[in-house]
Enzyme design. Structure first.
Site, PDB file in Angstrom:
ATOM      1  N   THR A  41     -40.814 -13.945 -18.833  1.00  0.00           N
ATOM      2  CA  THR A  41     -41.819 -14.808 -19.476  1.00  0.00           C
ATOM      3  C   THR A  41     -41.462 -16.276 -19.268  1.00  0.00           C
ATOM      4  OG1 THR A  41     -41.955 -13.102 -21.185  1.00  0.00           O
ATOM      5  CG2 THR A  41     -43.041 -15.187 -21.648  1.00  0.00           C
ATOM      6  N   ILE A  42     -40.192 -16.573 -19.469  1.00  0.00           N
ATOM      7  CA  ILE A  42     -39.748 -17.969 -19.350  1.00  0.00           C
ATOM      8  C   ILE A  42     -39.980 -18.475 -17.926  1.00  0.00           C
ATOM      9  CG2 ILE A  42     -37.660 -19.423 -19.393  1.00  0.00           C
ATOM     10  CD1 ILE A  42     -36.685 -17.600 -21.761  1.00  0.00           C
ATOM     11  N   LYS A  69     -46.649 -11.063 -21.165  1.00  0.00           N
ATOM     12  CA  LYS A  69     -46.955 -10.825 -22.592  1.00  0.00           C
ATOM     13  C   LYS A  69     -48.374 -11.324 -22.908  1.00  0.00           C
ATOM     14  CE  LYS A  69     -42.150 -11.021 -24.289  1.00  0.00           C
ATOM     15  NZ  LYS A  69     -41.359 -11.377 -23.107  1.00  0.00           N
ATOM     16  N   ASP A  72     -54.643 -12.427 -24.333  1.00  0.00           N
ATOM     17  CA  ASP A  72     -56.096 -12.640 -24.208  1.00  0.00           C
ATOM     18  C   ASP A  72     -56.377 -12.847 -22.716  1.00  0.00           C
ATOM     19  OD1 ASP A  72     -58.713 -13.012 -24.996  1.00  0.00           O
ATOM     20  OD2 ASP A  72     -58.448 -15.101 -25.584  1.00  0.00           O
ATOM     21  N   ALA A  73     -57.654 -12.875 -22.378  1.00  0.00           N
ATOM     22  CA  ALA A  73     -58.062 -13.119 -20.986  1.00  0.00           C
ATOM     23  C   ALA A  73     -57.362 -12.146 -20.031  1.00  0.00           C
ATOM     24  CB  ALA A  73     -57.760 -14.569 -20.589  1.00  0.00           C
ATOM     25  N   LEU A  77     -55.873 -13.009 -16.253  1.00  0.00           N
ATOM     26  CA  LEU A  77     -54.415 -13.110 -16.085  1.00  0.00           C
ATOM     27  C   LEU A  77     -53.871 -11.948 -15.256  1.00  0.00           C
ATOM     28  CD1 LEU A  77     -53.459 -14.467 -19.613  1.00  0.00           C
ATOM     29  CD2 LEU A  77     -53.573 -15.707 -17.454  1.00  0.00           C
ATOM     30  N   GLU A 117     -45.958  -4.515 -24.622  1.00  0.00           N
ATOM     31  CA  GLU A 117     -44.732  -5.111 -25.150  1.00  0.00           C
ATOM     32  C   GLU A 117     -44.780  -5.037 -26.673  1.00  0.00           C
ATOM     33  OE1 GLU A 117     -42.676  -6.971 -22.794  1.00  0.00           O
ATOM     34  OE2 GLU A 117     -41.259  -7.741 -24.268  1.00  0.00           O
ATOM     35  N   HIS A 141     -38.942  -3.928 -27.995  1.00  0.00           N
ATOM     36  CA  HIS A 141     -38.307  -5.234 -27.786  1.00  0.00           C
ATOM     37  C   HIS A 141     -37.757  -5.810 -29.085  1.00  0.00           C
ATOM     38  CE1 HIS A 141     -38.754  -9.216 -25.354  1.00  0.00           C
ATOM     39  NE2 HIS A 141     -37.681  -9.221 -26.115  1.00  0.00           N
ATOM     40  N   ARG A 144     -35.244 -12.336 -28.876  1.00  0.00           N
ATOM     41  CA  ARG A 144     -33.971 -13.084 -28.870  1.00  0.00           C
ATOM     42  C   ARG A 144     -33.852 -14.010 -30.081  1.00  0.00           C
ATOM     43  NH1 ARG A 144     -33.112 -16.979 -23.845  1.00  0.00           N
ATOM     44  NH2 ARG A 144     -33.680 -15.163 -22.606  1.00  0.00           N
TER      45      ARG A 144
HETATM   46  C1  5RP Z   1     -37.770 -12.465 -23.781  1.00  0.00           C
HETATM   47  C2  5RP Z   1     -37.732 -11.285 -22.894  1.00  0.00           C
HETATM   48  C3  5RP Z   1     -36.477 -10.989 -22.134  1.00  0.00           C
HETATM   49  O1  5RP Z   1     -36.794 -10.867 -20.796  1.00  0.00           O
HETATM   50  C4  5RP Z   1     -35.803  -9.727 -22.607  1.00  0.00           C
HETATM   51  O2  5RP Z   1     -35.546  -9.840 -23.980  1.00  0.00           O
HETATM   52  C5  5RP Z   1     -34.488  -9.472 -21.879  1.00  0.00           C
HETATM   53  O3  5RP Z   1     -33.660 -10.563 -21.976  1.00  0.00           O
HETATM   54  P1  5RP Z   1     -32.214 -10.547 -22.671  1.00  0.00           P
HETATM   55  O4  5RP Z   1     -31.509  -9.283 -22.219  1.00  0.00           O
HETATM   56  O5  5RP Z   1     -31.584 -11.795 -22.167  1.00  0.00           O
HETATM   57  O6  5RP Z   1     -32.446 -10.509 -24.164  1.00  0.00           O
HETATM   58  O7  5RP Z   1     -38.707 -10.573 -22.735  1.00  0.00           O
HETATM   59  O8  5RP Z   1     -39.013 -12.553 -24.422  1.00  0.00           O
END
Ligand code: 5RP
Length: 221
Positions: A41-42, A69, A72-73, A77, A117, A141, A144
């Site tokens: 994403t980054i 992630k 919308d749209a 996208l 996600e 997920h 972070r």
């Molecule tokens: C952040 C993510 C990261 O790509 C995913 O969490 C994996 O990264 P890390 O192992 O460094 O946490 O989707 O939104």
């Protein structure tokens, strides 16, 4: 499910860099040691779809994910991401069903797939509706920025419930090779790691540690 019934989970590197060049360098180093490359994403926010295009160009035969992630749209996208060469794209669980449906339509037109996600608030009733649309992949997920304890029984119960609904579940969010035995009873499709791979002093050795941990728990299947 007994873990003897499970196939071996794959390994994916999430390239969460703020510039393309280090992402391409990390991909070149790690591609032979992982199953899937992810334009994080980054990276996608920093560099746009040229990140996806460059990763596809450098790794034409490797499965590639655009972790957009999308909320919308979906049609637009997904159109951008699949035209840039991704195989899979992520849609956030908070997105309306219409966004998921349109994204999946575009993905299928490119022989690709959409991954939901799972982040924040969602329910198993939502998950049943996603299955109803034909979605099969979900990414569980831990963000972070989330504070609190690490992986625990609640996560494992949720992953099992998703598997029972027919989802292929991948796991991500600060995952390290030491975490993997916790998931021994779950049919994990792929472990997705970013910082634990590209941020390691020796990224290749880190990928090998993940592989060894996967083999130790799930065997050589
Ligand atoms: C952040 C993510 C990261 O790509 C995913 O969490 C994996 O990264 P890390 O192992 O460094 O946490 O989707 O939104």
């Amino acid at each position: 499910m007994e873990n003897g019934d499970m196939s071996k989970p794959g390994l994916q590197v999430a390239l969460d860099f703020t510039a393309l060049s280090p992402a391409l360098n990390a991909a070149a180093l790690l591609a032979p040691h992982v199953d899937i490359l992810e334009a994080g994403t980054i990276l996608c926010l920093a560099e746009g779809m040229s990140a996806v295009r460059q990763l596809r160009k450098a790794h034409p035969d490797q499965t590639l994910v655009a972790d957009l992630k999308v909320a919308d749209a979906g049609e637009t996208l997904a159109g951008l991401a699949f035209a840039a060469g991704t195989d899979w794209m992520t849609v956030i669980c908070a997105a309306p069903l219409g966004t998921m449906e349109k994204s999946l339509e575009i993905a299928r037109a490119h022989d690709g797939d959409i991954q939901i996600e799972l982040f924040g608030s969602w329910t198993l009733d939502d998950a049943r509706q996603w299955r109803g649309l034909g979605l099969v992949q979900a990414i569980y997920h831990r963000g972070r920025d989330v504070k609190g304890p690490g992986w625990g029984p609640k996560d494992l119960d949720t992953l099992k419930a998703l598997s029972d609904l027919g989802f292929e579940v991948s796991v991500t969010g600060g995952v390290t090779s030491d975490d993997l035995p916790l998931f021994r009873d779950i049919a994990v499709k792929t472990f997705i790691a970013g910082r634990a791979l590209y941020g390691a002093a020796d990224p290749v050795a880190a990928a090998q540690s993940f592989r060894q941990a996967i083999d130790a728990v799930w065997g050589g299947r």
